[in-house]
Design a protein around this motif. Sequence first.
Motif, short mmCIF file in Angstrom:
data_model
loop_
_atom_site.label_atom_id
_atom_site.label_comp_id
_atom_site.label_asym_id
_atom_site.label_seq_id
_atom_site.Cartn_x
_atom_site.Cartn_y
_atom_site.Cartn_z
N GLN A 194 0.94 -0.99 -0.04
CA GLN A 194 -0.21 0.09 -0.28
C GLN A 194 1.26 1.29 -0.16
O GLN A 194 0.18 2.00 0.24
N ILE A 195 2.41 0.78 -0.14
CA ILE A 195 3.13 2.07 -0.16
C ILE A 195 4.23 2.49 -1.89
O ILE A 195 4.41 1.33 -1.91
N LEU A 196 3.87 3.72 -2.09
CA LEU A 196 4.49 3.81 -3.51
C LEU A 196 5.68 4.98 -3.23
O LEU A 196 5.17 6.02 -2.33
N ILE A 197 7.43 4.50 -2.93
CA ILE A 197 8.02 5.40 -3.31
C ILE A 197 7.53 6.99 -3.97
O ILE A 197 7.74 6.01 -5.45
N THR A 198 7.81 7.80 -3.98
CA THR A 198 8.06 9.23 -5.61
C THR A 198 8.65 9.61 -5.43
O THR A 198 9.61 10.20 -4.28
N MET A 199 9.13 10.38 -6.24
CA MET A 199 10.26 11.37 -6.68
C MET A 199 9.52 12.74 -6.08
O MET A 199 9.58 13.85 -6.84
N GLY A 200 9.27 13.02 -4.44
CA GLY A 200 8.71 14.08 -3.60
C GLY A 200 7.71 14.23 -3.71
O GLY A 200 6.95 13.12 -4.45
N ALA A 201 6.91 14.91 -2.63
CA ALA A 201 5.03 15.24 -2.84
C ALA A 201 4.94 15.26 -4.22
O ALA A 201 3.80 14.98 -4.78
N GLN A 202 5.52 16.59 -4.89
CA GLN A 202 4.64 17.43 -6.63
C GLN A 202 4.64 15.45 -7.04
O GLN A 202 3.79 15.42 -7.94
#
Lengths: 490, 490
Positions: A194-202
């Motif tokens: 249920q978790i995805l790492i992203t390139m920042g909040a944007q």
Amino acid sequence: MSIPIDTFFLDPKFEGTLQQKIQRMISEGVLSARFPPGAKLPSSRKLAAHLGVSRITVTLAYSELVSDDYLIAKGRSGYYVSPTAPQRTRFDLPKTAGRDSVDWNRAIGQRYSNQIMPEKPVDWRTYPYPFIYGQADEKIFDHSNWRQCAMQALGKREFSIVTADSYERDDPELVKYIALNTLPRRGIHARPEQILITMGAQNALWLSAQVLLNQRRTAAMENPGYPGLRVALNLARCNVVSVPVDKDGMQLDALPGETDVVFTAPSHHCPTNVTMPLERRHALLEMAARHDFLIVEDDYEFEMSFLNPPEPALKSLDEEGRVIYVGSFSKSLFPGLRLGYMVGSETFIHEARALRAAILRHPPGHLQRTTANFLSLGHYDALVARMGQVYRQRREVMQTAIARCGLQTAGVDVSGGSSFWMKTPAPIDAQDLAAALKQRGVLIEPGHVFFEYPEDGSRYYRIAYSSIESAKIDAGITIIAETIDGFRHT
Amino acid sequence: MSIPIDTFFLDPKFEGTLQQKIQRMISEGVLSARFPPGAKLPSSRKLAAHLGVSRITVTLAYSELVSDDYLIAKGRSGYYVSPTAPQRTRFDLPKTAGRDSVDWNRAIGQRYSNQIMPEKPVDWRTYPYPFIYGQADEKIFDHSNWRQCAMQALGKREFSIVTADSYERDDPELVKYIALNTLPRRGIHARPEQILITMGAQNALWLSAQVLLNQRRTAAMENPGYPGLRVALNLARCNVVSVPVDKDGMQLDALPGETDVVFTAPSHHCPTNVTMPLERRHALLEMAARHDFLIVEDDYEFEMSFLNPPEPALKSLDEEGRVIYVGSFSKSLFPGLRLGYMVGSETFIHEARALRAAILRHPPGHLQRTTANFLSLGHYDALVARMGQVYRQRREVMQTAIARCGLQTAGVDVSGGSSFWMKTPAPIDAQDLAAALKQRGVLIEPGHVFFEYPEDGSRYYRIAYSSIESAKIDAGITIIAETIDGFRHT
């Protein structure tokens, strides 16, 4: 052939240590074919004397160049350019380089450069009073432990994890740590899928918008609100409804029932810094259930709640899986890291992961592992605590100076954060004020960029204390007050 | 209160050095409130004896914990949990966590997970014969210099550049190096404002498609071709024309005149490895001028041209600004880095930069600067030369084994690269072959994923030598031949 000693000089443009400069001088010579294979280098003694450096420095540079196969050592007779040295294939540049006969007005299928975004001077460090928001303060950051964690992530043991193409997957260590340690602090329980790492909040906001919205759907966002979110919603080509904000955050009675997705930053609204109280959070969730809409919760700055413990995240109150939670390391570590995460139902995360893979595969392995190390060794919590202490102190200095100078604040901040939301006396335009202040070495952020209709925000501005030392604050605020006075009397 | 010595134990799950494990054990105890502020720690002598480690290790851990304000030292009386130690705010987890009453079939506005992408086993390292494509070989990579360049980029001097939010900007050092050193090797001359750093080639292809295409436009791509490109074109919702490939690359007579953008990998076609000769490159550029279309040139693997120097890039022959050039560091450095670049007319780069800013701001500063350091110190060229030597040798072993076993190759490779494109004897399906080989410890890539209609590729497969040692190659190829034989006789 011996390479004449006079051809060696240290280009002042070269960066790094003396040894690195010598290595670069020679590798450049080899790569550019000025030093051909078989050519003999000067002895280390001669070259050292010629360059005015110690002989050991030249010897070390030569050894490094041997290990990179630029040079070979032939016993006593010295160093030669290796017959198998790296080469560059060069082509003649076409004479027409730079010509352009394409009609780009026609060729561009879609424009993206017409979005209003805050102007951020890249040289803000050179200003004496940078009340600028969202940059890391190198005086607070835990530099040495970050370096150590980065080194550990580049060690032989972790090398394969860090350098591999992981396709659509994230670093399981980072995901595990976020699930077991970070999210529980916000009352959120989530499984790794249920978790995805992203390139920042944007990146997380953009991914959410792309997955949940389309041309037939409606998104609601706060007005004023985060300009990067408005850009992300425009890219999803959905209908966007702006919802006004009062001292308790988003005004729920202005929220149309036919909304599909509500984007909100309840714990620390951008840019006003107001916090949505628990009752309104419950009311928002009830509305979501009644009207069957989803909520994307931007919790970008919860670590900076040094005045009061943060309110529980909306996601922690969510009993139906309606909330997608967005977190970021940009404020608590540094924005150039470009790491954030989002939490949501597995079906949603699955689609967002597929889209992320299609546009960039995955956030770089080295940064994910460095962050995982920094978190798991407790340095992160120590850093956040230290930042809270420094920010609390700076905030007090800000508040005292603002009160002393009689400047008007426009938002009530109960948790902490790193900025004040301000208003100029009528009819002073904050963009004019910012331009005048820049001349006097003071950087503030005009507030119009946060508004649906920029003219509604013409008198607002933001001043942050995340990148300005306490000792500078009073003088900076004084200049703001003086400049405002100057506007009044002209 | 003294913390009882028996509560201290080193969790075997903890990673890192002994000292780090001790630090983590104590910081976790403090953060979880098991060790409250003011509690007294055992003496370093006692704790060392209890854990069976040297006293200096405990002393060093205690000092680190003091500098992170988990502990304070009170002269002779020992170490105590700091009254201002970092804390975690915890909330009770809702009992309903994990429930989900959203109808996600309705809630998802757009699906992305239905794209065919190659399946890549994450545990490929555990297989004895991984003929897998596109992963870094840790035995070739220049580990120690990369570490040194990463450290330099994390030094105090460069810290601010590396950690800052650069908004839409790239690291000028990396851009400069690419402009002055990398592109001239492909005959390309570009100014910094014509260059954009991307999150790998995939990101560059996606950005190009989003800027140049829309629902009313047509893109052409090679068939077979790179599956990631097909995904990127589908996301742009344009019309996609598949163009067959022969031994000289894309077949120009199959290219419809009404194409808006042609995507091609002329120097090293994926997956067949064929190279487009100079005459066809000129013909393609003439067609582009005649029919007024643009070309996106994917030059993802030119550094691996160890058999013959690479043909000049299409972009170097482009007299009209019609070509957008895509380069990548995934093959020459490592794919987990996620760095590439694209070169095109300023108008195009301006739009692509705005889109990149909207979805992720910019590629992380630390990785950009580390790469710039590695390039500018000559390590990159040395690494590429070393990889070429190793690959050349492995390729010979591959070729000998393939010939000895009578396996059928399906593409002619004149430049080098890192793989062979193969065909099974009829009617053997390459997916069945791959499944059978996996049981015997051999990983190959079935070729159907590269085709517009997967069934057209049912007998193709790819075997790469970038991640398998020479000594393993012959035995691996023998197993492939035996397994194919086994299929024939059942």
